[in-house]
Design an enzyme around this catalytic site. Sequence first.
Site, PDB file in Angstrom:
ATOM      1  N   ARG A 157     -34.275  18.057 -16.375  1.00 45.90           N
ATOM      2  CA  ARG A 157     -34.919  16.896 -15.840  1.00 45.90           C
ATOM      3  C   ARG A 157     -36.182  17.410 -14.782  1.00 45.90           C
ATOM      4  NH1 ARG A 157     -31.707  11.692 -14.276  1.00 45.90           N
ATOM      5  NH2 ARG A 157     -30.585  13.422 -12.942  1.00 45.90           N
ATOM      6  N   LYS A 214     -30.445   6.016 -18.513  1.00 46.81           N
ATOM      7  CA  LYS A 214     -30.639   4.854 -17.990  1.00 46.81           C
ATOM      8  C   LYS A 214     -32.268   4.803 -17.056  1.00 46.81           C
ATOM      9  CE  LYS A 214     -27.161   5.703 -15.255  1.00 46.81           C
ATOM     10  NZ  LYS A 214     -26.784   7.010 -15.658  1.00 46.81           N
ATOM     11  N   ARG A 262     -34.122  17.813  -9.283  1.00 43.01           N
ATOM     12  CA  ARG A 262     -33.155  17.485  -8.262  1.00 43.01           C
ATOM     13  C   ARG A 262     -32.363  18.736  -7.986  1.00 43.01           C
ATOM     14  NH1 ARG A 262     -31.253  11.572 -10.448  1.00 43.01           N
ATOM     15  NH2 ARG A 262     -29.417  12.276  -9.518  1.00 43.01           N
ATOM     16  N   ARG A 319     -20.709  16.135 -11.252  1.00 37.35           N
ATOM     17  CA  ARG A 319     -20.931  14.506 -11.279  1.00 37.35           C
ATOM     18  C   ARG A 319     -20.554  14.100 -12.849  1.00 37.35           C
ATOM     19  NH1 ARG A 319     -27.041  15.537 -11.574  1.00 37.35           N
ATOM     20  NH2 ARG A 319     -27.220  13.064 -11.992  1.00 37.35           N
ATOM     21  N   ARG A 350     -20.847   1.751 -10.126  1.00 35.79           N
ATOM     22  CA  ARG A 350     -20.162   2.780 -10.544  1.00 35.79           C
ATOM     23  C   ARG A 350     -18.569   3.104 -10.000  1.00 35.79           C
ATOM     24  NH1 ARG A 350     -24.860   6.503  -9.697  1.00 35.79           N
ATOM     25  NH2 ARG A 350     -24.975   7.952 -11.505  1.00 35.79           N
TER      26      ARG A 350
HETATM   27  P1  ADP Z   1     -30.071   8.648 -16.204  1.00 28.40           P
HETATM   28  O1  ADP Z   1     -30.689   7.913 -15.486  1.00 28.40           O
HETATM   29  O2  ADP Z   1     -29.027   8.099 -17.196  1.00 28.40           O
HETATM   30  O3  ADP Z   1     -29.440   9.747 -15.350  1.00 28.40           O
HETATM   31  P2  ADP Z   1     -32.747  10.092 -17.404  1.00 28.40           P
HETATM   32  O4  ADP Z   1     -33.364   8.620 -17.930  1.00 28.40           O
HETATM   33  O5  ADP Z   1     -32.957  10.471 -15.840  1.00 28.40           O
HETATM   34  O6  ADP Z   1     -30.814   9.727 -17.211  1.00 28.40           O
HETATM   35  O7  ADP Z   1     -32.722  11.241 -18.505  1.00 28.40           O
HETATM   36  C1  ADP Z   1     -32.238  12.321 -18.060  1.00 28.40           C
HETATM   37  C2  ADP Z   1     -32.890  13.475 -18.827  1.00 28.40           C
HETATM   38  O8  ADP Z   1     -32.795  13.404 -20.340  1.00 28.40           O
HETATM   39  C3  ADP Z   1     -34.640  13.281 -18.523  1.00 28.40           C
HETATM   40  O9  ADP Z   1     -34.980  14.909 -18.273  1.00 28.40           O
HETATM   41  C4  ADP Z   1     -34.961  12.705 -19.622  1.00 28.40           C
HETATM   42  O10 ADP Z   1     -36.116  12.896 -19.775  1.00 28.40           O
HETATM   43  C5  ADP Z   1     -34.093  12.962 -20.730  1.00 28.40           C
HETATM   44  N1  ADP Z   1     -34.157  12.029 -21.828  1.00 28.40           N
HETATM   45  C6  ADP Z   1     -34.057  10.786 -21.613  1.00 28.40           C
HETATM   46  N2  ADP Z   1     -33.588  10.135 -22.740  1.00 28.40           N
HETATM   47  C7  ADP Z   1     -33.633  11.256 -23.705  1.00 28.40           C
HETATM   48  C8  ADP Z   1     -33.448  10.992 -25.117  1.00 28.40           C
HETATM   49  N3  ADP Z   1     -33.178   9.825 -25.910  1.00 28.40           N
HETATM   50  N4  ADP Z   1     -33.508  12.240 -25.875  1.00 28.40           N
HETATM   51  C9  ADP Z   1     -33.657  13.451 -25.075  1.00 28.40           C
HETATM   52  N5  ADP Z   1     -33.868  13.633 -24.063  1.00 28.40           N
HETATM   53  C10 ADP Z   1     -33.944  12.348 -23.029  1.00 28.40           C
HETATM   54  P1  AMP Z   2     -28.186   8.943  -9.863  1.00 30.69           P
HETATM   55  O1  AMP Z   2     -29.778   9.065  -9.462  1.00 30.69           O
HETATM   56  O2  AMP Z   2     -27.757   7.695 -10.410  1.00 30.69           O
HETATM   57  O3  AMP Z   2     -27.722  10.089 -10.767  1.00 30.69           O
HETATM   58  O4  AMP Z   2     -27.267   9.104  -8.607  1.00 30.69           O
HETATM   59  C1  AMP Z   2     -27.398  10.317  -7.875  1.00 30.69           C
HETATM   60  C2  AMP Z   2     -26.290  10.480  -6.652  1.00 30.69           C
HETATM   61  O5  AMP Z   2     -26.294   9.033  -5.960  1.00 30.69           O
HETATM   62  C3  AMP Z   2     -25.044  10.188  -7.517  1.00 30.69           C
HETATM   63  O6  AMP Z   2     -24.499  11.399  -7.865  1.00 30.69           O
HETATM   64  C4  AMP Z   2     -24.008   9.648  -5.980  1.00 30.69           C
HETATM   65  O7  AMP Z   2     -23.753  10.662  -5.192  1.00 30.69           O
HETATM   66  C5  AMP Z   2     -24.879   8.790  -5.445  1.00 30.69           C
HETATM   67  N1  AMP Z   2     -24.962   7.166  -6.066  1.00 30.69           N
HETATM   68  C6  AMP Z   2     -25.755   6.478  -6.802  1.00 30.69           C
HETATM   69  N2  AMP Z   2     -25.317   5.562  -7.031  1.00 30.69           N
HETATM   70  C7  AMP Z   2     -24.131   5.232  -6.588  1.00 30.69           C
HETATM   71  C8  AMP Z   2     -23.183   4.281  -6.749  1.00 30.69           C
HETATM   72  N3  AMP Z   2     -23.232   3.121  -7.332  1.00 30.69           N
HETATM   73  N4  AMP Z   2     -21.919   4.466  -6.013  1.00 30.69           N
HETATM   74  C9  AMP Z   2     -21.784   5.758  -5.433  1.00 30.69           C
HETATM   75  N5  AMP Z   2     -22.701   6.850  -5.305  1.00 30.69           N
HETATM   76  C10 AMP Z   2     -23.819   6.357  -6.140  1.00 30.69           C
END
Ligand code: ADP
Ligand code: AMP
Length: 220
Positions: free
Chosen positions: A127, A13, A160, A171, A88
């Site tokens: 990541r 995302k 993170r 998660r 969420r």
């Molecule tokens: P989200 O925001 O949904 O948690 P991220 O965009 O932070 O996911 O992506 C999670 C990890 O996966 C990051 O390390 C990113 O570089 C990697 N990633 C994102 N898209 C892809 C893809 N299409 N193929 C492989 N790795 C990806």
């Molecule tokens: P994310 O960066 O989207 O992976 O979110 C990191 C953490 O923030 C999650 O594991 C939750 O603890 C909290 N969080 C983010 N968005 C929400 C949401 N919409 N509702 C509840 N907790 C959230």
Amino acid sequence: MHLILLGLPGAGKGTQAKLLADKHGLLHVSTGDLFRAAAAEGTDLGKRAQEYMSRGELVPDEVTISMLLDRIAKPDAAAGVMLDGFPRTIPQAEALDAALEARGERIEGVLYIKVPEDLLMARLTGRWSCGNCGAIYHELTNPPREAGTCDVCGGALSQRADDRPDTVAKRLETNREWTEALAAYYEQQGKLHGADGTGEPADVTGRLEAILSKLSGAAA
Ligand code: ADP
Ligand code: AMP
């Protein structure tokens, strides 16, 4: 146009929002980023959120909803937002619908990025992100040119704390059911658009762009 990016943690995302939001004149709003910024500032909200985040649990709705609604009420969100990580839960989705309706607005589309769960652990534990500009990397699939340094702004990269394997597992468990429930909620509203989130990030962007062109065509 207001859009939601839906998907399990690690679905891509944030990566896709960074590629798409600006281009479409939308403000990227990530509730995870808002909570991490509040935690870094040491505010009461940040301290409270941090307890839940470090356990891989959801921050309670009442805290999350008011933070998000305040953010999207600011002038820079008026032209449209791309929401990442919100809603969420169903109460969050309902609160968002009600707040937008009160402004005479609505969510135009929900882009559901689907990735098989067995790929997500490796994505999240590898990541790295930039503490300065938020750019997202992966140590194997999308490494920075120089380890630990952001290609975009030269900032320091970090991992993170909630991307450790035990917290990732928690998660995924926490989000699995809610993500399905939200998909059903928006499907019922006729707003859900699924996209395969596997393959190169650019391929995923292409799939999402195809959905966005249909949505902008329909809105025109
Ligand atoms: P989200 O925001 O949904 O948690 P991220 O965009 O932070 O996911 O992506 C999670 C990890 O996966 C990051 O390390 C990113 O570089 C990697 N990633 C994102 N898209 C892809 C893809 N299409 N193929 C492989 N790795 C990806
Ligand atoms: P994310 O960066 O989207 O992976 O979110 C990191 C953490 O923030 C999650 O594991 C939750 O603890 C909290 N969080 C983010 N968005 C929400 C949401 N919409 N509702 C509840 N907790 C959230």
